[in-house]
Design a protein around this motif. Structure first.
Motif, PDB file in Angstrom:
ATOM      1  N   UNK A   8       0.833  -1.196   0.000  1.00 47.19           N
ATOM      2  CA  UNK A   8       0.000   0.000   0.000  1.00 47.19           C
ATOM      3  C   UNK A   8       0.867   1.245   0.000  1.00 47.19           C
ATOM      4  N   UNK A   9       0.421   2.256  -0.714  1.00 40.15           N
ATOM      5  CA  UNK A   9       1.188   3.497  -0.756  1.00 40.15           C
ATOM      6  C   UNK A   9       0.336   4.706  -0.392  1.00 40.15           C
ATOM      7  N   UNK A  10      -0.972   4.540  -0.180  1.00 40.00           N
ATOM      8  CA  UNK A  10      -1.832   5.652   0.178  1.00 40.00           C
ATOM      9  C   UNK A  10      -2.675   5.288   1.379  1.00 40.00           C
ATOM     10  N   UNK A  11      -3.069   6.304   2.115  1.00 35.62           N
ATOM     11  CA  UNK A  11      -3.970   6.073   3.230  1.00 35.62           C
ATOM     12  C   UNK A  11      -5.360   5.733   2.711  1.00 35.62           C
ATOM     13  N   UNK A  12      -6.104   4.952   3.492  1.00 32.97           N
ATOM     14  CA  UNK A  12      -7.485   4.660   3.150  1.00 32.97           C
ATOM     15  C   UNK A  12      -8.334   5.882   3.454  1.00 32.97           C
ATOM     16  N   UNK A  13      -9.555   5.893   2.958  1.00 32.98           N
ATOM     17  CA  UNK A  13     -10.492   6.927   3.380  1.00 32.98           C
ATOM     18  C   UNK A  13     -10.821   6.649   4.841  1.00 32.98           C
ATOM     19  N   UNK A  14     -10.598   7.626   5.717  1.00 36.37           N
ATOM     20  CA  UNK A  14     -10.769   7.356   7.148  1.00 36.37           C
ATOM     21  C   UNK A  14     -12.159   6.829   7.482  1.00 36.37           C
ATOM     22  N   UNK A  15     -12.191   5.779   8.311  1.00 42.30           N
ATOM     23  CA  UNK A  15     -13.464   5.196   8.717  1.00 42.30           C
ATOM     24  C   UNK A  15     -14.099   5.981   9.860  1.00 42.30           C
ATOM     25  N   UNK A  16     -13.332   6.837  10.510  1.00 43.96           N
ATOM     26  CA  UNK A  16     -13.814   7.589  11.668  1.00 43.96           C
ATOM     27  C   UNK A  16     -13.413   9.050  11.547  1.00 43.96           C
ATOM     28  N   UNK A  17     -13.950   9.873  12.433  1.00 45.03           N
ATOM     29  CA  UNK A  17     -13.570  11.268  12.475  1.00 45.03           C
ATOM     30  C   UNK A  17     -12.195  11.459  13.090  1.00 45.03           C
ATOM     31  N   UNK A  18     -11.729  12.691  13.019  1.00 49.05           N
ATOM     32  CA  UNK A  18     -10.380  12.984  13.503  1.00 49.05           C
ATOM     33  C   UNK A  18     -10.207  12.641  14.975  1.00 49.05           C
ATOM     34  N   UNK A  19     -11.182  12.999  15.802  1.00 45.53           N
ATOM     35  CA  UNK A  19     -11.062  12.743  17.236  1.00 45.53           C
ATOM     36  C   UNK A  19     -10.928  11.255  17.528  1.00 45.53           C
ATOM     37  N   UNK A  20     -11.768  10.457  16.865  1.00 46.74           N
ATOM     38  CA  UNK A  20     -11.712   9.006  17.082  1.00 46.74           C
ATOM     39  C   UNK A  20     -10.375   8.433  16.626  1.00 46.74           C
ATOM     40  N   UNK A  21      -9.893   8.885  15.472  1.00 47.90           N
ATOM     41  CA  UNK A  21      -8.619   8.388  14.960  1.00 47.90           C
ATOM     42  C   UNK A  21      -7.469   8.746  15.903  1.00 47.90           C
ATOM     43  N   UNK A  22      -7.494   9.950  16.440  1.00 47.31           N
ATOM     44  CA  UNK A  22      -6.439  10.349  17.367  1.00 47.31           C
ATOM     45  C   UNK A  22      -6.508   9.539  18.662  1.00 47.31           C
ATOM     46  N   UNK A  23      -7.712   9.229  19.107  1.00 49.75           N
ATOM     47  CA  UNK A  23      -7.862   8.383  20.291  1.00 49.75           C
ATOM     48  C   UNK A  23      -7.329   6.973  20.022  1.00 49.75           C
ATOM     49  N   UNK A  24      -7.550   6.483  18.794  1.00 47.54           N
ATOM     50  CA  UNK A  24      -7.016   5.171  18.415  1.00 47.54           C
ATOM     51  C   UNK A  24      -5.495   5.194  18.445  1.00 47.54           C
ATOM     52  N   UNK A  25      -4.909   6.266  17.887  1.00 41.34           N
ATOM     53  CA  UNK A  25      -3.447   6.383  17.882  1.00 41.34           C
ATOM     54  C   UNK A  25      -2.902   6.457  19.299  1.00 41.34           C
ATOM     55  N   UNK A  26      -3.550   7.251  20.152  1.00 36.50           N
ATOM     56  CA  UNK A  26      -3.108   7.374  21.543  1.00 36.50           C
ATOM     57  C   UNK A  26      -3.238   6.042  22.273  1.00 36.50           C
ATOM     58  N   UNK A  54      -3.976  -2.179  15.637  1.00 41.16           N
ATOM     59  CA  UNK A  54      -4.267  -0.797  15.225  1.00 41.16           C
ATOM     60  C   UNK A  54      -4.867  -0.759  13.825  1.00 41.16           C
ATOM     61  N   UNK A  55      -4.309  -1.541  12.926  1.00 42.35           N
ATOM     62  CA  UNK A  55      -4.832  -1.583  11.559  1.00 42.35           C
ATOM     63  C   UNK A  55      -6.299  -2.018  11.554  1.00 42.35           C
ATOM     64  N   UNK A  56      -6.636  -3.019  12.344  1.00 40.66           N
ATOM     65  CA  UNK A  56      -8.019  -3.512  12.393  1.00 40.66           C
ATOM     66  C   UNK A  56      -8.955  -2.489  13.028  1.00 40.66           C
ATOM     67  N   UNK A  64      -6.543  -5.994   3.419  1.00 40.43           N
ATOM     68  CA  UNK A  64      -5.424  -5.074   3.160  1.00 40.43           C
ATOM     69  C   UNK A  64      -4.443  -4.989   4.328  1.00 40.43           C
ATOM     70  N   UNK A  65      -4.783  -5.615   5.457  1.00 42.97           N
ATOM     71  CA  UNK A  65      -3.917  -5.514   6.629  1.00 42.97           C
ATOM     72  C   UNK A  65      -2.505  -6.051   6.372  1.00 42.97           C
ATOM     73  N   UNK A  66      -2.350  -7.237   5.730  1.00 45.01           N
ATOM     74  CA  UNK A  66      -0.978  -7.706   5.467  1.00 45.01           C
ATOM     75  C   UNK A  66      -0.152  -6.725   4.649  1.00 45.01           C
TER      76      UNK A  66
END
Length: 484
Positions: A8-26, A54-56, A64-66
């Motif tokens: 993969x070379x590009x990010x997917x279309x985010x499944x969640x909003x910014x706040x949720x994604x940042x909480x996932x990263x944290x 994290x990918x899941x 696409x996870x592998x």
């Protein structure tokens, strides 16, 4: 999501909003730290496990996870594995032949014993002009270890001034790719960025890296590692621990005269000179000074590729250092034993790249960028904040630097900024891309493994020093912005 070469070379279309994604990263970072620090799970296993989870959780499709895992892992290994392998070979030859001791003695003789850390840092600043952070650090390791063994105290007193110097030069000074790309995207003059970036890098290094590293080194003791280069006996090892001696008789300890300072310096300078062909010619081609695709330039760029340059240096070091009173069989055995200890370093660094790659592909960086690009604050502060948040969220300093510059390019184009202010913006972005190196940064793992520090110690030493270095750069960029 697109792919290239199976990865993969590009990010997917985010499944969640910014706040949720940042909480996932944290949450991912917190889980990783818990597994490594509290559970004591091996860092390689923990990084791969958390990357999968994290990918899941971030919404990357299961099929696409592998590829998402392979993207960060293979990209990191592609840039790190060869240079670490060749670099440790060069380091082992310098160490076992007494070359590192010769260089250390000369540096200390010129600067004095009390200024040994300063000597290492100044040397790294000079060598860091054409070479990337990781390549410079791995080539300098034997000199750092030799000086640290000689004078004692915490390894950090000697290692961090050099490591901080390479980090500062890599982030701020063309022809390194980050500042060059940012300057181009913002319309800043690359020549001015070089002329201003170099003194800023030196000043920021002295305050934010050298002085801070001495304070940290007095507070945190880290022993000199023995895994990579072993215990030294008077600065050089006997050849009997490497197999057969020069005479071909197994178990015979053979000592040869140490190489001259000029020989050692020539071996160390060779990769920097070769790599400068690549970086300088690429910059000149980008600026239109040299025609794109010129055959002679492409050949020089090839031998200036970091991996090729280090390969050439290994061959030269073998000839001028290794074969001094030794057979090729003995030298090959020396090099073979040098590779064994770095397996864990390479795998853990690659897994760190995997974790950072998953965070990027999950869309966390893109979502964060989009939500921050229209902040109602001054451009210089906006540049630093966006770059810092991108750095923290996905780990890569280069991605943070280039993404921030791209996001601000339209606003910068619509503003009436002078040349010095444009350069100040480049430096502010580089400052944000330097701070808070942590577990999603492959450079964090290189430092942790090379210096044999656990994650907690690396966080309270390396992360702190990188942050003070970046903040020092930002303060200086604010001054340039004000007078520009």
């Amino acid at each position: 999501m697109s792919s290239q070469g199976g990865y993969l070379v590009e990010a997917i279309d985010p499944a969640y909003g910014t706040t949720t994604l940042l909480l996932i990263a944290a949450g991912a970072v917190a889980l990783l730290l818990f597994l490594i620090i509290r559970v004591k799970l091996h860092a390689f296993i923990a990084l791969v496990l958390v990357s999968v989870l994290t990918a899941l959780v971030a919404g990357i499709p299961v099929t696409d996870v592998p590829d998402a895992l392979s993207f960060g892992f293979s990209n990191t290994l592609g840039s790190v594995a060869l240079l670490v392998g060749f670099g440790v070979m060069i380091g082992r030859l310098l160490e076992i032949t007494g070359g590192a001791q010769v260089l250390a003695d000369t540096l200390i003789g010129r600067f004095g014993e009390k200024r040994a850390p300063l000597a290492l840092g100044v040397a790294a600043l000079l060598f860091g002009f054409p070479i990337f952070f990781d390549a410079g650090l791995v080539v300098f390791l034997p000199i750092i270890m030799t000086v640290a063994r000689r004078f004692g105290g915490s390894l950090l007193l000697y290692a961090f001034p050099a490591a901080g110097a390479f980090a500062a030069m890599h982030a701020l000074v063309p022809p390194h790719p980050g500042p060059v790309a940012a300057a181009e995207l913002l319309g800043a003059n690359i020549g001015l960025t070089l002329l201003v970036g170099a003194p800023v890098a030196v000043l920021a290094w002295y305050v934010g890296a050298f002085l801070v590293s001495q304070a940290i080194g007095r507070r945190v003791h880290v022993d000199v590692p023995t895994t990579l280069f072993g215990e030294m006996n008077g600065g050089r090892e006997a050849d009997d621990d490497t197999g057969s001696g020069a005479s071909g008789s197994a178990g015979t300890a053979t000592r040869t005269a140490a190489p001259s300072f000029a020989t050692v310096l020539g071996v160390l300078l060779l990769p920097f000179v070769l790599i400068s062909f690549n970086t300088v010619l690429t910059t000149l081609q980008t600026a239109g000074v040299i025609e794109e695709g010129a055959t002679w330039a492409e050949y020089l760029k090839l031998i200036g590729n970091t991996s090729v340059a280090l390969l050439i240096t290994v061959i030269v070091a073998t000839l001028v250092l290794g074969l001094r009173g030794r057979s090729m069989v003995t030298v090959s055995d020396i090099l073979d034993k040098a590779l064994g200890p770095i397996c864990a370093i390479i795998l853990i660094t690659g897994a760190g790249g995997m974790f950072g790659g998953v965070l990027r592909l999950s869309g966390i960086g893109g979502a964060l960028s989009g939500s921050l690009s229209n902040l109602g604050i001054s451009l210089i502060l906006q540049a630093f904040i966006i770059s810092t948040l991108l750095r923290v969220a996905q780990g890569s300093a280069t991605v943070a630097l280039t993404t921030t510059a791209g996001l601000l390019s339209a606003a910068v184009g619509a503003s009436d900024l002078g040349s010095l202010q444009l350069t100040a913006l480049v430096l502010a972005i580089a400052a944000g891309a330097t701070v808070l190196s942590h577990v999603n940064d492959s450079g964090f793992w290189l430092v942790s493994r090379f210096f044999e520090m656990d994650v907690k110690t690396t966080l309270k030493t390396w992360t702190v020093m990188e942050t003070t270095l970046g903040l020092s750069v930002f303060v200086l960029s604010l001054g340039l912005w004000a007078v520009g």
